[in-house]
Motif scaffolding. Structure first.
Motif, PDB file in Angstrom:
ATOM      1  N   LEU A 126      10.870 -16.489 -14.787  1.00 10.90           N
ATOM      2  CA  LEU A 126       9.898 -15.102 -14.930  1.00 10.90           C
ATOM      3  C   LEU A 126       9.735 -15.454 -16.793  1.00 10.90           C
ATOM      4  O   LEU A 126       8.804 -15.487 -17.880  1.00 10.90           O
ATOM      5  N   ARG A 130       7.178 -18.055 -16.029  1.00 13.34           N
ATOM      6  CA  ARG A 130       6.046 -16.686 -16.317  1.00 13.34           C
ATOM      7  C   ARG A 130       5.428 -16.577 -17.980  1.00 13.34           C
ATOM      8  O   ARG A 130       4.632 -15.072 -18.383  1.00 13.34           O
ATOM      9  N   GLN A 131       6.629 -16.709 -18.427  1.00 13.46           N
ATOM     10  CA  GLN A 131       5.951 -16.218 -20.246  1.00 13.46           C
ATOM     11  C   GLN A 131       6.613 -14.530 -19.932  1.00 13.46           C
ATOM     12  O   GLN A 131       5.874 -14.209 -21.071  1.00 13.46           O
ATOM     13  N   VAL A 132       7.247 -14.026 -19.375  1.00 10.99           N
ATOM     14  CA  VAL A 132       7.209 -12.754 -19.136  1.00 10.99           C
ATOM     15  C   VAL A 132       8.608 -12.794 -20.195  1.00 10.99           C
ATOM     16  O   VAL A 132       9.578 -13.040 -20.365  1.00 10.99           O
ATOM     17  N   LEU A 136      11.835  -7.504 -20.684  1.00  7.07           N
ATOM     18  CA  LEU A 136      10.694  -6.990 -19.975  1.00  7.07           C
ATOM     19  C   LEU A 136      11.649  -7.325 -17.706  1.00  7.07           C
ATOM     20  O   LEU A 136      11.889  -6.856 -17.277  1.00  7.07           O
ATOM     21  N   ALA A 137      11.018  -8.780 -18.363  1.00  6.73           N
ATOM     22  CA  ALA A 137      11.964  -9.542 -16.511  1.00  6.73           C
ATOM     23  C   ALA A 137      12.920  -9.267 -16.765  1.00  6.73           C
ATOM     24  O   ALA A 137      13.535  -8.917 -15.158  1.00  6.73           O
ATOM     25  N   ALA A 140      13.468  -6.120 -15.007  1.00  3.84           N
ATOM     26  CA  ALA A 140      12.874  -5.531 -14.014  1.00  3.84           C
ATOM     27  C   ALA A 140      13.764  -6.011 -12.438  1.00  3.84           C
ATOM     28  O   ALA A 140      13.876  -5.190 -11.891  1.00  3.84           O
TER      29      ALA A 140
ATOM     30  N   ILE B 308       6.023  -4.666 -11.304  1.00  2.00           N
ATOM     31  CA  ILE B 308       6.181  -4.808 -12.881  1.00  2.00           C
ATOM     32  C   ILE B 308       6.848  -6.610 -12.716  1.00  2.00           C
ATOM     33  O   ILE B 308       5.325  -7.026 -13.775  1.00  2.00           O
ATOM     34  N   ILE B 309       7.054  -6.837 -12.189  1.00  2.68           N
ATOM     35  CA  ILE B 309       7.248  -8.679 -12.090  1.00  2.68           C
ATOM     36  C   ILE B 309       6.183  -9.125 -12.016  1.00  2.68           C
ATOM     37  O   ILE B 309       4.937 -10.090 -12.727  1.00  2.68           O
ATOM     38  N   VAL B 312       3.367  -7.927 -15.432  1.00  2.47           N
ATOM     39  CA  VAL B 312       3.353  -9.292 -16.170  1.00  2.47           C
ATOM     40  C   VAL B 312       3.320 -10.229 -16.574  1.00  2.47           C
ATOM     41  O   VAL B 312       2.561 -10.943 -16.786  1.00  2.47           O
ATOM     42  N   SER B 313       2.835 -10.980 -15.125  1.00  2.00           N
ATOM     43  CA  SER B 313       2.969 -11.899 -14.314  1.00  2.00           C
ATOM     44  C   SER B 313       1.761 -12.160 -14.970  1.00  2.00           C
ATOM     45  O   SER B 313       1.036 -13.443 -15.364  1.00  2.00           O
TER      46      SER B 313
END
Lengths: 326, 322, 496
Positions: A126, A130-132, A136-137, A140, B308-309, B312-313
């Motif tokens: 992530l 996915r550059q989260v 946050l990653a 989650a 959430i995942i 945000v992705s």
């Protein structure tokens, strides 16, 4: 900063060898705070420096220190791992998920580490692909694990921790807890990996600046993923040890360790901005936290005040380092 | 050239500066579609009012959290502050209707003051807000426990109107949250200081060079966050009839989710409170849907994490292509 | 307008300024020259109120002043445009211009329509047309600079300080900026213009002040000094010829790199070029022509969208930095701080970085060996530092650049690409870098130098490749080409 002149005077300064007093102080200076804290504890309450108490101190120190080392790696690559506590609890639930006899210890480790690998990979994926944002990653995945854990235990975990795991978590060998031996072994390996190996150097390069890392031919993404992977695995080990220490399991074993491990790192001078930090720092930070908590407890101060002191220590420690950096 | 710029059809400002808002609306629509398929009662007006009502607490905290994130910071003391204020509310009122007004005002002032202390510490100590508010959170939790180790006090019967009352058929608490949200959105847009919140979050170094008054901006955002926590504390005391010392614990991290779902960048400088409001609504709606579908409470957490995942992705993808 | 007398400022271990006098008159463009580390940055900070002097007096608009903050200096009419800009990338042009001085209606609330209107007017006065609703991040660097200058106009600026304004723009954009500065001068605004480029100083400045090692060397009317004199004032000695003599006979040597229809990112289209061992080829063109993107593409730091690279006998369609390094390639990027250096680490780590395995055994780094390698490079390139353990963050720009060049020069066997290798570094370090480039070429490496400085291109290149809008528009032989030839190829025909 870069505009500063390198004056001839500057050139004349002696080349500082790696072992100069200043360099040593820079690297190991923060260790000095430990004897001070211990001495202060002894003065305030003599029971503090009893062999018994010190060995208990070590017992509590190990799980946090193990998790904090993983947290340090992640923080050095500009990350943050909020999922460690959830990972610890999940490992603890796994520890009680089998028959409770020693036969299953190997299986328990294998399953816990397998889950940790998946979570570490997911975090890393992530964050890199996915550059989260790491916050946050890992938030989650923390919730994700929590959900699966609750669903699995139906809210009320049951089962027993195998005796062997209890020995690892709470047993002592001539006053030295087994879990500290585990910690020492892990710490030595990690310190060599981080501070001596090419992989460790790449961690620092990528953490200092991912673009530079790429231009150096480093696959930054892999390095970052590896750090999350290691952090998750260490959290799993920490969780197993903690479950052995606690003896019984609920869904919240390890609660608070995500923040405590971050605090330990900050106190141990691992930079929140990435690129700076050390295994020794993480260990020192964890030790400071455990010592303070223990001293406060011995003083008979109500548990509430512990929180207040902990909060103040976090902020003050961070403020002191901020001054030093500026 | 300039003529063309002025002639350009202006999108409503709520949408224009808030690409994330579109995302959260799409997600809400999706949940509605699934809900409609799952149960014919899902899309009813009454159910929506219910969901709206259940949004209140999360909406209130997250609105304040949005501001701190917009300014490039974060507030991790919200959970403890909510616990403290809810305990103080019920403990100080202690079933005495005469004290309600004074206590409500005092609690709101206290919350704001704690936020301002957070801001001052961030400025004075030059420490990352993450750490400062984390420390503040621990301190506040300790203070809360000093005040009460278990449920404390009681609120008078009429006070729970804040949580359960309906005005013109609308749930009072949730309506107040919406009004607060609109007020803050307007302040952000029409006060110079509001614009500067975005600027500070966008580039702190530029803000320094331009001479923006960082202290003031931080006071505004952390003060507002503290105010919102106090409001949440009041609301929870009203809902449960009593203050509990751990009542706010889960809000610390939960308050961040709606902010992000609403399209505010976690790195600051972009987003807004309206998106957050819809983000909070989305989460309540999702939980509601899962209830309808008889999904166990435990898997609701899993669903939230997945949302959430995914969210945000997807946002990241959009940012990249731009 | 501005009068500084006896300004001194010390930092721990460094005396940055020592009794400096500076006198900027109303309505003049005053050049401030000096090598890196001469104290220009510190002086600007003191003028801007971001730093307080230890000693000395400052007069502004005929009154003694002492700034307590940048804000105060700004209120008095001093505006500084820093090299790295102080913009808010996600905010609109209009908002950026009025930030901190927002336009309000009579209720004290923001007036967005008025903000946009006045921003447009302001930009028109500067002779630029921009969409004031656009986010600043979507603008070109030159336009961003205009937004910065427009911001200065809001404050009724009396003294405009420009820190290396031309380091980030090129060609016509420079001409536009100069035109603007001249117009400002006519309205009585004073400009303090900091630059490394002497041509520009001669083109625009009325007077010039030179600093060296934190001391004032002198202030002169621009008509009274020659180029040679200015250089020797800055460096403290005569430099002789900046460019080492050409030694190359490229025709005979083998081709080491050849591209066929390479397309990179959004900018670079269908580029086919060749590089031969032992030559220095310059890649000329305007900023935004796609030169840096081409470099990143060749090195694998940006993906190739199509095309083939033939390097050292291999046919490559997908390049990565690791592979490029493996094939003996190197890339000195444009931006040292944000790309080229591991700023938190020491010189040794920065030199061994891309070839860590050379100093490691079984995955463990041999610190002593690494240190020895670095010490050798430090000596060879005369890098001013305390030793291999010096943190690069504490070094001057010129020395940092030498570290980067040394890193690649050591391991480069086929092609070394240097993107604006001498930008923002002092004359002494420049000459040094040129010398290193020549030496490398002589050893058989092909060098591709991206440069916006035409004198450098003409002085150094054996062959000049010109790009415009992502395509190669022509090739010129080195030595014989003139600035006009290059500009003709670099700008579109109708504009030239």
């Amino acid at each position: 900063m870069s505009d500063r002149l390198t004056t001839p005077a500057e050139l004349d300064q002696p080349i500082a060898p790696a072992w100069s007093t200043r360099a040593l102080l820079d690297r190991f200076g923060m260790l000095l705070i430990l004897p001070l804290l211990l001495a202060a504890g002894g003065i305030v309450s003599p029971a503090f420096i009893s062999a018994d108490n010190l060995s208990n101190l070590l017992l509590q120190f190990a799980p946090l220190a193990i998790v904090a080392m993983g947290q340090a790696l992640v923080m050095i690559v500009r990350g943050l791992d909020l999922s460690v506590a959830s990972m610890m609890a999940t490992a603890a639930v796994i520890a009680t998920g089998f028959s409770g006899s020693d036969r299953d210890v190997a299986t328990i480790f294998a399953v816990a580490l397998a889950v940790a690998v998946m979570i570490g990979l997911l975090n890393g994926f992530l964050v890199t692909k996915r550059q989260v944002s790491p916050f946050l990653a890992t938030l989650a995945t923390m919730i994700l694990l929590q959900g699966f854990r609750f669903a699995y235990t139906q809210g009320a975990p049951s089962g027993n921790v195998p005796p062997l795991l209890r020995v690892f978590g709470a047993g002592k060998f001539h006053g030295i807890p087994y879990n500290v031996l585990v910690l020492v072994a892990l710490a030595i390996i990690l310190a060599i990996v981080l501070h001596r190996s090419t992989f460790g150097r790449r961690i620092f390069i990528v953490g200092g600046n991912p673009v530079t890392g790429r231009l150096f031919g480093i696959q930054s993404d892999l390095i970052i993923i590896a750090c999350y992977l290691i952090s998750a695995c260490l959290a799993a080990v920490g969780g197993l040890i903690l479950s052995g220490y606690v003896g019984l399991v609920d869904n919240w074993v390890g609660q608070g360790y995500e923040l405590d491990s971050i605090v330990a790192c900050v106190v141990g001078q691992v930079s929140l901005q990435g690129g700076r930090g050390s295994i020794l720092g993480a260990l020192t930070g964890a030790a400071i936290i455990v010592i303070i908590a223990n001293e406060v407890l011995l003083l008979g101060v109500p548990i509430q005040v512990q929180l207040i002191i902990k909060g103040a220590v976090i902020v003050i420690a961070a403020a002191l380092y901020a001054r030093k950096d500026n | 050239m300039t003529g063309a710029a002025n002639l350009r059809i202006e999108m409503p400002w709520l949408l224009r500066n808030n690409a994330g808002l579109a995302g959260v609306l799409v997600l809400i629509a999706l949940v509605c579609l699934v809900g409609a398929a799952a149960s014919d009662r899902f899309l009813s007006f009454n159910n929506f009012l219910n969901v709206f009502e259940q949004t209140t607490d999360l909406a209130l905290v997250s609105i304040g959290q949005t501001l701190t994130i917009l300014a490039g910071g974060i507030d991790l003391s919200v959970g403890s502050l909510i616990s403290l204020t809810s305990c103080l509310t019920s403990g100080l009122i202690n079933n005495n209707p005469d004290r309600v007004v004074v206590v409500v005002i005092a609690v709101l002032v206290l919350g704001t003051a704690v936020g301002c202390v957070n801001a001052s510490l961030v400025v004075a100590l030059r420490v990352h807000p993450l750490i400062v508010t984390l420390g503040m959170g621990a301190v506040l939790q300790g203070v809360t426990l000093l005040y009460a180790l278990g449920p404390v006090g009681r609120v008078p019967r009429g006070f729970n109107f804040l949580a359960y009352g309906r005005v013109y058929g609308l749930p009072l608490g949730a309506t107040l949250a919406v009004l607060l949200c609109i007020l803050i959105a307007l302040l952000l847009r029409y006060l110079p200081l509001g614009r500067q919140v975005y600027a500070l979050g966008d580039d702190a170094n530029s803000a320094r060079l331009v001479g923006l008054r960082r202290t003031r901006i931080l006071m505004l955002v952390y003060g507002t966050s503290g105010f919102c926590c106090a409001a949440t504390g009041l609301y929870l005391a009203a809902r449960f009839g009593v203050g509990q010392p751990y009542t706010g614990v889960n809000y610390t991290l939960a308050s961040i989710t709606p902010v992000v779902l609403g399209g505010t960048l976690l790195s600051g400088g972009k987003g807004g409170v309206v998106g957050t409001l819809f983000g909070a609504f989305l989460i309540a709606l999702l939980n509601n849907l899962l209830n309808f579908m008889d999904v166990s409470k435990h898997y609701q957490l899993v669903a939230q994490a997945v949302i959430i995942i995914l969210a945000v992705s997807v946002y990241v993808e959009r940012r990249r292509t731009m | 307008m501005l009068k500084l007398a006896g300004i001194s400022k010390s930092f721990p271990g460094v005396r940055a300024l020592n009794g400096v006098h500076l006198h900027v008159q109303p309505g003049e463009i005053h050049g401030l020259l000096g090598e890196n580390g001469a104290g220009k940055s510190t002086l600007i900070k003191i003028i801007a109120g971001a730093d307080a002097p230890d000693e000395g007096e400052m007069d502004f608009a005929d009154a003694p002043v002492q700034w307590s903050s940048p804000r105060e200096a700004k209120q008095h009419g001093i505006h500084v445009v820093y090299q790295e800009f102080a913009l808010f990338p996600q905010r609109s042009v209009a908002e950026n211009i009025f930030i901190g001085h927002e336009r309000r209606n009579r209720f004290g609330l923001l007036d967005h329509a008025r903000t946009r209107r006045e921003a447009t007017q302001l930009l028109q006065r500067l002779g630029v047309s921009l969409n004031v609703n656009a986010a600043v991040s979507s603008l070109s660097v030159a336009d961003q600079q205009m937004v910065e200058i427009a911001r200065a106009m809001v404050h009724n600026v009396k003294l405009l300080v420009l820190d290396e304004p031309t380091a980030v723009i090129a060609g016509r954009e420079v001409a536009v900026l100069f035109e603007l500065l001249r117009r400002l001068r006519e309205t009585g605004v004073s400009v303090l213009f900091i630059s490394h480029r002497l041509d520009e100083v001669f083109a625009i400045c009325d007077r010039v002040t030179v600093l060296k090692d934190g001391r004032l060397v002198g202030t002169h009317d621009i008509r009274d000094v020659t180029r040679q004199r200015l250089i020797s004032m800055m460096v403290g000695r005569d430099l002789g010829d900046l460019f080492p003599p050409r030694t190359m006979t490229a025709r005979s040597s083998e081709t080491i790199l050849r591209t066929e229809g390479v397309t990179v990112g959004e900018r670079v289209r269908d580029v086919s070029i060749e590089l031969r061992r032992g030559e220095i080829a310059a890649l000329a063109g305007m900023v935004g022509a796609g030169r840096s993107e081409l470099a990143l593409g060749l090195f694998g730091a940006m993906p190739l969208r199509s095309g083939v690279i033939h390097l050292a006998g291999q046919r490559i369609t997908s390049m990565t930095p690791a592979r490029a390094i493996g094939l003996g390639m190197g890339l000195v990027t444009e931006d040292r701080k944000s790309q080229g250096l591991a700023m938190l680490l020491d010189i040794a780590a920065n030199i061994s970085g891309p070839a860590l395995s050379e100093v490691a055994k079984h995955g463990l780094i041999d610190r002593r060996l690494e240190s020895e390698v670095a010490a050798r490079e430090i000596e060879r390139y005369r890098i001013a530092c305390r030793g291999p353990g010096t943190k690069v963050a504490t070094m001057s720009g010129g020395n940092q650049q030498k570290v980067i060049v040394a890193r690649w020069a050591r391991i480069c066997r086929s092609v070394l690409i240097l993107d604006e290798p001498t930008r923002g570094i002092d004359v002494g370090a420049k000459a040094e870098i040129y010398r290193i480039m020549r030496e490398l070429a002589r050893s058989g490496v092909a060098i591709l130098m991206i440069s916006s400085e035409l004198t450098e291109v003409i002085g150094m290149a054996d062959r000049i490749i010109v790009m415009r809008e992502g395509r190669v528009t022509g090739e010129l032989p080195g030595g014989a080409a003139t600035e006009e030839d290059i500009m003709h190829l670099a700008t579109s025909e109708n504009a030239a």
